[in-house]
Design a protein around this motif. Structure first.
Motif, PDB file in Angstrom:
ATOM      1  N   ALA A   1       0.842  -1.200   0.000  1.00  0.00           N
ATOM      2  CA  ALA A   1       0.000   0.000   0.000  1.00  0.00           C
ATOM      3  C   ALA A   1       0.873   1.244   0.000  1.00  0.00           C
ATOM      4  O   ALA A   1       1.974   1.242   0.565  1.00  0.00           O
ATOM      5  N   THR A   2       0.379   2.301  -0.632  1.00  0.00           N
ATOM      6  CA  THR A   2       1.083   3.576  -0.659  1.00  0.00           C
ATOM      7  C   THR A   2       0.209   4.676  -0.056  1.00  0.00           C
ATOM      8  O   THR A   2      -1.017   4.535   0.038  1.00  0.00           O
ATOM      9  N   THR A   3       0.861   5.752   0.363  1.00  0.00           N
ATOM     10  CA  THR A   3       0.157   6.953   0.811  1.00  0.00           C
ATOM     11  C   THR A   3       0.804   8.160   0.130  1.00  0.00           C
ATOM     12  O   THR A   3       1.973   8.097  -0.269  1.00  0.00           O
TER      13      THR A   3
ATOM     14  N   ASP B   1      -3.720   5.485  -0.365  1.00  0.00           N
ATOM     15  CA  ASP B   1      -4.367   5.924  -1.604  1.00  0.00           C
ATOM     16  C   ASP B   1      -4.418   4.839  -2.666  1.00  0.00           C
ATOM     17  O   ASP B   1      -5.172   4.941  -3.635  1.00  0.00           O
ATOM     18  N   GLN B   2      -3.609   3.765  -2.494  1.00  0.00           N
ATOM     19  CA  GLN B   2      -3.626   2.686  -3.469  1.00  0.00           C
ATOM     20  C   GLN B   2      -3.055   1.418  -2.842  1.00  0.00           C
ATOM     21  O   GLN B   2      -2.130   1.481  -2.025  1.00  0.00           O
ATOM     22  N   THR B   3      -3.618   0.275  -3.213  1.00  0.00           N
ATOM     23  CA  THR B   3      -3.121  -1.003  -2.710  1.00  0.00           C
ATOM     24  C   THR B   3      -2.570  -1.846  -3.861  1.00  0.00           C
ATOM     25  O   THR B   3      -2.940  -1.650  -5.026  1.00  0.00           O
ATOM     26  N   TYR B   4      -1.675  -2.782  -3.502  1.00  0.00           N
ATOM     27  CA  TYR B   4      -0.970  -3.598  -4.491  1.00  0.00           C
ATOM     28  C   TYR B   4      -0.865  -5.033  -3.982  1.00  0.00           C
ATOM     29  O   TYR B   4      -0.867  -5.269  -2.770  1.00  0.00           O
TER      30      TYR B   4
ATOM     31  N   ARG C   1       9.177   3.941  -0.063  1.00  0.00           N
ATOM     32  CA  ARG C   1       8.468   3.951  -1.352  1.00  0.00           C
ATOM     33  C   ARG C   1       9.272   3.192  -2.419  1.00  0.00           C
ATOM     34  O   ARG C   1       8.720   2.411  -3.196  1.00  0.00           O
TER      35      ARG C   1
ATOM     36  N   SER D   1       5.481  -3.630  -6.173  1.00  0.00           N
ATOM     37  CA  SER D   1       4.308  -3.497  -5.311  1.00  0.00           C
ATOM     38  C   SER D   1       4.276  -2.046  -4.818  1.00  0.00           C
ATOM     39  O   SER D   1       4.716  -1.147  -5.532  1.00  0.00           O
ATOM     40  N   GLY D   2       3.754  -1.839  -3.652  1.00  0.00           N
ATOM     41  CA  GLY D   2       3.758  -0.516  -3.031  1.00  0.00           C
ATOM     42  C   GLY D   2       4.246  -0.648  -1.606  1.00  0.00           C
ATOM     43  O   GLY D   2       4.319  -1.755  -1.060  1.00  0.00           O
TER      44      GLY D   2
END
Length: 247
Positions: A92-94, A104-107, A194, A202-203
């Protein structure tokens, strides 16, 4: 000196470096302001106080607070090698690369293995360019990047040359990993988190950060802020000041 040494005999104007364990959610400026206020109450009316190396509010660990003539050493202290222990959440990222903002997004992470993580860390070790986080204190034409980002403006941050001297996997417990980092001045561990996600296809984002060493100073010798403030409150200086007559 150890954290237990007596501050009553210290001449702060001549120079003193306080190794403070910065509390969670405090800014580096908050710590400097609190120390400066306490010194003023102790009789040091116009003393200079600064810090050598900003820590984000969500980070803890060593903050070097330079007092009096020690403020002249800030640049040299900032340039020294740093060490951190960081927890990174994979998948996941922020926007801020940490917990300041929501995901804001998942991987997917099903393909990630311990060997793959170690290979990713090895690939990110050494001298290279790094892009600072969008939500950072970097200035763009006089304005902090995070101020522009919060205003919704497009921000292009210039890459900086950094060196990762050592990047070691301490714990592997998917989706979380813990890493230990030895790095140069200017390295953003949030950006490193990151980059680890990107290397793993991935994230990732940072979930905790602790600075364990700054130059020759280690966390073992750091003052807890409350203890340091208590010691400062016990100081009775021999300085005398002109009496101000009231009319």
């Amino acid at each position: 000196m150890t954290p237990q040494h007596d501050l009553r005999d210290v001449n702060f104007e001549e120079g003193y470096i306080a190794v403070i364990d910065k509390p969670l959610r405090w800014t580096s400026t908050d710590v400097v302001r609190k120390v400066k206020f306490a010194l003023r109450r102790a009789g040091y009316r116009k003393i200079k106080v600064g810090h050598a190396g900003t820590l984000d509010p969500l980070a803890t660990g060593i903050l070097l607070v330079c007092i009096g003539r020690a403020t002249k050493q800030v640049d040299a202290l900032q340039a020294e090698e740093k060490e951190y222990v960081a927890d990174v959440m994979l998948g996941a990222t922020t926007p801020s690369y940490d917990l300041e903002h929501p995901v804001d997004q998942t991987y997917p992470i099903d393909h990630i293995t311990r060997e793959g993580v170690e290979q990713a860390l090895a690939a990110l070790t050494g001298e290279r360019l790094q892009t600072p986080p969008l939500y950072s204190a970097k200035k763009i034409e006089g304005t902090r990047a995070y101020e522009l980002a919060r205003a919704g403006e497009e921000v292009a941050l210039r890459q900086a040359l950094i060196t990762i001297y050592e990047l070691r996997l301490e714990e592997y417990d998917l989706p979380r990993i813990r890493i230990r980092v030895r790095c140069s001045k200017g390295t953003y561990i949030r950006s490193l988190a990151r980059e680890i996600g990107e290397e793993l296809h991935s994230g990732a984002h940072l979930t905790s950060l602790r600075r364990t060493r700054s130059g020759g100073f280690t966390a073992d010798e750091a003052w807890q802020l409350d203890d340091f403030m208590k010691k400062l409150s016990e100081i009775e200086t021999k300085k005398t000041f002109p009496r101000i007559e009231k009319y």
